[in-house]
Design a protein around this motif. Structure first.
Motif, PDB file in Angstrom:
ATOM      1  N   ASN A 221       1.047  -1.101  -0.027  1.00  9.46           N
ATOM      2  CA  ASN A 221       0.066   0.044   0.015  1.00  9.46           C
ATOM      3  C   ASN A 221       0.761   1.078  -0.047  1.00  9.46           C
ATOM      4  OD1 ASN A 221      -2.454  -1.291  -0.054  1.00  9.46           O
ATOM      5  ND2 ASN A 221      -2.557  -1.376   2.096  1.00  9.46           N
ATOM      6  N   HIS A 222       2.122   1.147  -0.028  1.00 13.84           N
ATOM      7  CA  HIS A 222       3.079   2.199  -0.170  1.00 13.84           C
ATOM      8  C   HIS A 222       4.084   2.201  -1.258  1.00 13.84           C
ATOM      9  CE1 HIS A 222       6.384   4.953   1.306  1.00 13.84           C
ATOM     10  NE2 HIS A 222       5.241   5.507   2.107  1.00 13.84           N
ATOM     11  N   PRO A 223       4.264   3.427  -1.962  1.00 16.42           N
ATOM     12  CA  PRO A 223       5.280   3.106  -2.988  1.00 16.42           C
ATOM     13  C   PRO A 223       6.765   2.971  -2.278  1.00 16.42           C
ATOM     14  CG  PRO A 223       4.464   5.385  -2.706  1.00 16.42           C
ATOM     15  CD  PRO A 223       3.453   4.564  -2.023  1.00 16.42           C
ATOM     16  N   GLN A 224       7.634   2.182  -2.946  1.00 17.61           N
ATOM     17  CA  GLN A 224       8.813   1.865  -2.042  1.00 17.61           C
ATOM     18  C   GLN A 224       9.925   2.941  -2.615  1.00 17.61           C
ATOM     19  OE1 GLN A 224       9.482  -0.872   0.078  1.00 17.61           O
ATOM     20  NE2 GLN A 224       7.274  -0.348   0.122  1.00 17.61           N
ATOM     21  N   VAL A 225       9.306   4.047  -2.657  1.00 21.55           N
ATOM     22  CA  VAL A 225      10.169   5.326  -3.023  1.00 21.55           C
ATOM     23  C   VAL A 225      10.057   6.120  -1.776  1.00 21.55           C
ATOM     24  CG1 VAL A 225      10.165   7.480  -4.437  1.00 21.55           C
ATOM     25  CG2 VAL A 225       9.583   5.346  -5.400  1.00 21.55           C
ATOM     26  N   PHE A 226      11.574   6.852  -1.499  1.00 20.81           N
ATOM     27  CA  PHE A 226      11.665   7.407   0.039  1.00 20.81           C
ATOM     28  C   PHE A 226      12.437   8.798  -0.355  1.00 20.81           C
ATOM     29  CE2 PHE A 226      11.312   2.943   0.459  1.00 20.81           C
ATOM     30  CZ  PHE A 226      10.330   2.899   1.662  1.00 20.81           C
ATOM     31  N   GLU A 227      12.038   9.767   0.313  1.00 18.22           N
ATOM     32  CA  GLU A 227      12.678  11.118   0.137  1.00 18.22           C
ATOM     33  C   GLU A 227      12.626  11.587  -1.134  1.00 18.22           C
ATOM     34  OE1 GLU A 227      16.757  10.328   1.501  1.00 18.22           O
ATOM     35  OE2 GLU A 227      15.970   9.137   3.326  1.00 18.22           O
ATOM     36  N   PHE A 228      11.613  11.683  -1.653  1.00 22.66           N
ATOM     37  CA  PHE A 228      11.103  12.167  -2.935  1.00 22.66           C
ATOM     38  C   PHE A 228      11.169  13.680  -3.057  1.00 22.66           C
ATOM     39  CE2 PHE A 228       8.480  13.596  -6.530  1.00 22.66           C
ATOM     40  CZ  PHE A 228       9.035  12.819  -7.536  1.00 22.66           C
ATOM     41  N   SER A 229      11.835  14.505  -3.869  1.00 23.28           N
ATOM     42  CA  SER A 229      11.853  15.734  -3.958  1.00 23.28           C
ATOM     43  C   SER A 229      11.798  16.182  -5.521  1.00 23.28           C
ATOM     44  CB  SER A 229      13.091  16.451  -3.010  1.00 23.28           C
ATOM     45  OG  SER A 229      14.105  15.964  -3.825  1.00 23.28           O
ATOM     46  N   VAL A 230      11.166  17.303  -5.895  1.00 23.86           N
ATOM     47  CA  VAL A 230      11.332  17.642  -7.230  1.00 23.86           C
ATOM     48  C   VAL A 230      11.795  19.323  -7.376  1.00 23.86           C
ATOM     49  CG1 VAL A 230       8.665  17.955  -7.312  1.00 23.86           C
ATOM     50  CG2 VAL A 230      10.170  17.944  -9.271  1.00 23.86           C
ATOM     51  N   LYS A 231      12.069  19.858  -7.815  1.00 19.15           N
ATOM     52  CA  LYS A 231      12.783  21.106  -8.195  1.00 19.15           C
ATOM     53  C   LYS A 231      12.422  21.631  -9.506  1.00 19.15           C
ATOM     54  CE  LYS A 231      16.303  21.370  -4.938  1.00 19.15           C
ATOM     55  NZ  LYS A 231      15.837  22.429  -3.993  1.00 19.15           N
ATOM     56  N   ILE A 232      11.600  22.774  -9.913  1.00 22.96           N
ATOM     57  CA  ILE A 232      11.540  23.272 -11.151  1.00 22.96           C
ATOM     58  C   ILE A 232      12.150  24.543 -11.218  1.00 22.96           C
ATOM     59  CG2 ILE A 232       9.650  24.006 -12.609  1.00 22.96           C
ATOM     60  CD1 ILE A 232       7.794  22.246 -11.313  1.00 22.96           C
ATOM     61  N   ASN A 233      13.069  24.620 -12.236  1.00 20.84           N
ATOM     62  CA  ASN A 233      13.909  25.751 -12.547  1.00 20.84           C
ATOM     63  C   ASN A 233      14.640  26.068 -11.007  1.00 20.84           C
ATOM     64  OD1 ASN A 233      13.542  26.045 -15.164  1.00 20.84           O
ATOM     65  ND2 ASN A 233      11.680  27.228 -14.834  1.00 20.84           N
ATOM     66  N   PHE A 234      15.142  25.008 -10.304  1.00 22.63           N
ATOM     67  CA  PHE A 234      15.972  25.152  -8.962  1.00 22.63           C
ATOM     68  C   PHE A 234      14.950  25.473  -7.846  1.00 22.63           C
ATOM     69  CE2 PHE A 234      18.585  26.090 -12.399  1.00 22.63           C
ATOM     70  CZ  PHE A 234      19.537  24.978 -12.664  1.00 22.63           C
ATOM     71  N   GLU A 235      13.739  25.572  -7.856  1.00 25.68           N
ATOM     72  CA  GLU A 235      12.945  25.862  -6.763  1.00 25.68           C
ATOM     73  C   GLU A 235      11.932  24.797  -6.389  1.00 25.68           C
ATOM     74  OE1 GLU A 235      12.666  28.712  -5.189  1.00 25.68           O
ATOM     75  OE2 GLU A 235      13.824  29.814  -6.520  1.00 25.68           O
ATOM     76  N   ASP A 236      12.040  24.429  -5.334  1.00 22.60           N
ATOM     77  CA  ASP A 236      11.224  23.292  -4.635  1.00 22.60           C
ATOM     78  C   ASP A 236       9.614  23.370  -5.125  1.00 22.60           C
ATOM     79  OD1 ASP A 236      13.252  21.990  -3.441  1.00 22.60           O
ATOM     80  OD2 ASP A 236      12.755  23.312  -1.449  1.00 22.60           O
ATOM     81  N   ALA A 237       9.267  22.345  -5.638  1.00 24.23           N
ATOM     82  CA  ALA A 237       7.967  22.402  -6.037  1.00 24.23           C
ATOM     83  C   ALA A 237       6.860  21.291  -5.365  1.00 24.23           C
ATOM     84  CB  ALA A 237       7.721  21.771  -7.578  1.00 24.23           C
ATOM     85  N   GLU A 238       5.994  21.298  -5.189  1.00 24.03           N
ATOM     86  CA  GLU A 238       4.841  20.588  -4.356  1.00 24.03           C
ATOM     87  C   GLU A 238       4.487  19.314  -5.345  1.00 24.03           C
ATOM     88  OE1 GLU A 238       1.743  22.578  -2.303  1.00 24.03           O
ATOM     89  OE2 GLU A 238       3.178  23.533  -1.086  1.00 24.03           O
ATOM     90  N   TYR A 239       3.987  18.386  -4.879  1.00 23.41           N
ATOM     91  CA  TYR A 239       3.599  17.268  -5.759  1.00 23.41           C
ATOM     92  C   TYR A 239       2.356  16.467  -4.907  1.00 23.41           C
ATOM     93  CZ  TYR A 239       6.777  14.536  -2.820  1.00 23.41           C
ATOM     94  OH  TYR A 239       7.144  13.915  -1.650  1.00 23.41           O
ATOM     95  N   LYS A 240       1.809  15.536  -5.457  1.00 24.76           N
ATOM     96  CA  LYS A 240       0.790  14.772  -5.127  1.00 24.76           C
ATOM     97  C   LYS A 240       1.161  13.398  -5.446  1.00 24.76           C
ATOM     98  CE  LYS A 240      -3.032  18.346  -5.018  1.00 24.76           C
ATOM     99  NZ  LYS A 240      -4.424  18.414  -5.539  1.00 24.76           N
ATOM    100  N   ILE A 241       0.601  12.441  -4.347  1.00 28.68           N
ATOM    101  CA  ILE A 241       0.828  10.881  -4.836  1.00 28.68           C
ATOM    102  C   ILE A 241      -0.669  10.191  -4.861  1.00 28.68           C
ATOM    103  CG2 ILE A 241       1.829   8.630  -4.169  1.00 28.68           C
ATOM    104  CD1 ILE A 241       3.619  10.359  -2.118  1.00 28.68           C
ATOM    105  N   ALA A 242      -0.942   9.589  -5.844  1.00 30.06           N
ATOM    106  CA  ALA A 242      -2.101   9.043  -6.040  1.00 30.06           C
ATOM    107  C   ALA A 242      -2.004   7.663  -6.876  1.00 30.06           C
ATOM    108  CB  ALA A 242      -3.082   9.876  -6.648  1.00 30.06           C
ATOM    109  N   ARG A 243      -2.982   6.684  -6.659  1.00 34.09           N
ATOM    110  CA  ARG A 243      -2.947   5.441  -7.451  1.00 34.09           C
ATOM    111  C   ARG A 243      -3.292   5.927  -9.116  1.00 34.09           C
ATOM    112  NH1 ARG A 243      -1.018   0.666  -5.571  1.00 34.09           N
ATOM    113  NH2 ARG A 243      -1.856   0.155  -3.554  1.00 34.09           N
TER     114      ARG A 243
END
Length: 328
Positions: free
Chosen positions: A60-82
C-alpha cells in the motif's frame, strides 16, 4: 510523463544511480525545451507498487523515499495517487492502474525548463538475483521530439561490486551502446546469461560506469543486477573452460558450505577458494599459479598498492578454509 506531449521537447536527461545498501539513490536532471507559447502540463512520475513476498502495508506504499522535485531550482509541491484514481490514461505497457503516480503541474515558458528529482527506492531480490534495480527511460519518447536529445548516465554500485548492465537498449541487438569505465573499473565483452539475451559484466573498483548517447530512442529500460553466488560463478569468465570453480566433480561457491562439506575438497581447491576473497579486491599475488588463475576472470584486476580489507564475514570464512586446509 505526459500522455503524449506535442509541443514540449525533452532536450537532455542527466541520470545518476548510486547504490546505497538495498536502495538505489536517484539523481536526475531534465532539461526541457518549449519552442512556442507558454504551456502548462500535468507531469507524472510513475512507480509500480511493491510485488512478491511482501506485507500488505508494503504493497500500500510506494517503495520510494525522500522524493523531491525542483522546477528551475525551486522546490515544487506534488501529490501521490494511484493511477486509476488520477486523470492519467496510459497504455498498460507503460503503467498499470495500481501504480503510484507522483504528479505536479509544470508551466513551461518559451525556452528551457529544468526539472530535477532526487529520491531513493528499494531494489528487488529473488532466488536467482541477489539484488536488481530498474529505471524507466523509454517514456522519454513520449515528449514532442519522441527522443531524449542527450542522455547521460552514471552508475555507481559501490567498490567491489560485480553486476550486469545492458549491452543495448534497442530491439536491434547489433546496435550496441558504448559504456565507459571510470577509475580502475573493468567491463566484459557482451555475454549470454540466464535472464536476458545479452549483458556486460562490470567489476567496480572505486568508480563505476558511464554512458552518453545523442538522440536517444530506447526500446528497453535500464536493468542492473547482482547475482546469487551460484549464478554469478557462471559469469566470471567468458569461457567456461577457464573457470576451475565450475569443474567436476566439485562445484565451488565462495561463502557457501558447512565445515564438514569443506573437508570433501582437497588442498588445491581450498586454496583457490581462500585466495578468491583477496583476488576480488584486486590483490596482487606473488605466487604465479594464483596470478595466472585469476587473470582469466573478468572481475580480476591486480591493483598495486591497494590495501585489501576483507569484511568480517569474509575474514571468518577465510579462517575456516585455512583451518580445514591445515587439517588435511
Amino acid at each position: 510523463i505526459p500522455v503524449q506531449e506535442t509541443q514540449i521537447e525533452l532536450k537532455k536527461e542527466y541520470l545518476k544511480l548510486t547504490r546505497d545498501g538495498e536502495y538505489m539513490v536517484v539523481d536526475v536532471d531534465f532539461t526541457f525545451f518549449n519552442p512556442g507559447e507558454e504551456k502548462e502540463v500535468l507531469v507524472g512520475f510513475v512507480t509500480p507498487p511493491a510485488m512478491g513476498d511482501i506485507t500488505q502495508q508494503e504493497a500500500n506504499h510506494p517503495q520510494v523515499f525522500e522524493f523531491s522535485v525542483k522546477i528551475n531550482f525551486e522546490d515544487a509541491e506534488y501529490k501521490i495517487a494511484r493511477m486509476n484514481s488520477t486523470g492519467f490514461r496510459l497504455d498498460e505497457g507503460v503503467a498499470q492502474g495500481e501504480d503510484f503516480v507522483y504528479h505536479f503541474p509544470v508551466t513551461f515558458k518559451k525556452g528551457d525548463t529544468r526539472i530535477q528529482h532526487r529520491y531513493r527506492y528499494r531494489g528487488g531480490s529473488s532466488v536467482e538475483l541477489k539484488s536488481d534495480f530498474d529505471y524507466r527511460i523509454t517514456t522519454g519518447k513520449m515528449w514532442a521530439n519522441k527522443e531524449i536529445g542527450e542522455f547521460i548516465l552514471e552508475i555507481d554500485m559501490g567498490d567491489g561490486a560485480y553486476y550486469s548492465i545492458p549491452t543495448t537498449f534497442f530491439e536491434n541487438e547489433d546496435q550496441k551502446v558504448s559504456w565507459r569505465t571510470m577509475g580502475e573499473t573493468v567491463i566484459s565483452k557482451p555475454m549470454k546469461n540466464f535472464f536476458q539475451s545479452n549483458v556486460r559484466m562490470v567489476k567496480q573498483y572505486g568508480k563505476g560506469v558511464s554512458l552518453r548517447i545523442q538522440n536517444f530512442k530506447p526500446d528497453f529500460d535500464i536493468f542492473i543486477a547482482e547475482y546469487q553466488p551460484f549464478n554469478e560463478v557462471y559469469l566470471w569468465t567468458e569461457n567456461k573452460e577457464d573457470n576451475p570453480f565450475l569443474e567436476e566433480p566439485y562445484f565451488l561457491i565462495p561463502g557457501y558450505g558447512e565445515e564438514s562439506e569443506l573437508y570433501e575438497l582437497d588442498k588445491k581447491q581450498l586454496a583457490y577458494l581462500r585466495n578468491y576473497f583477496f583476488a576480488k579486491y584486486g590483490y596482487v599475488f606473488k605466487k604465479r599459479e594464483y596470478q595466472e588463475l585469476f587473470s582469466k576472470f573478468i572481475w580480476y584486476k591486480p591493483i598495486h598498492g591497494k590495501n585489501v580489507v576483507l569484511s568480517k564475514e569474509e575474514q571468518d570464512y577465510v579462517e575456516l578454509l585455512k583451518k580445514v586446509e591445515d587439517n588435511l
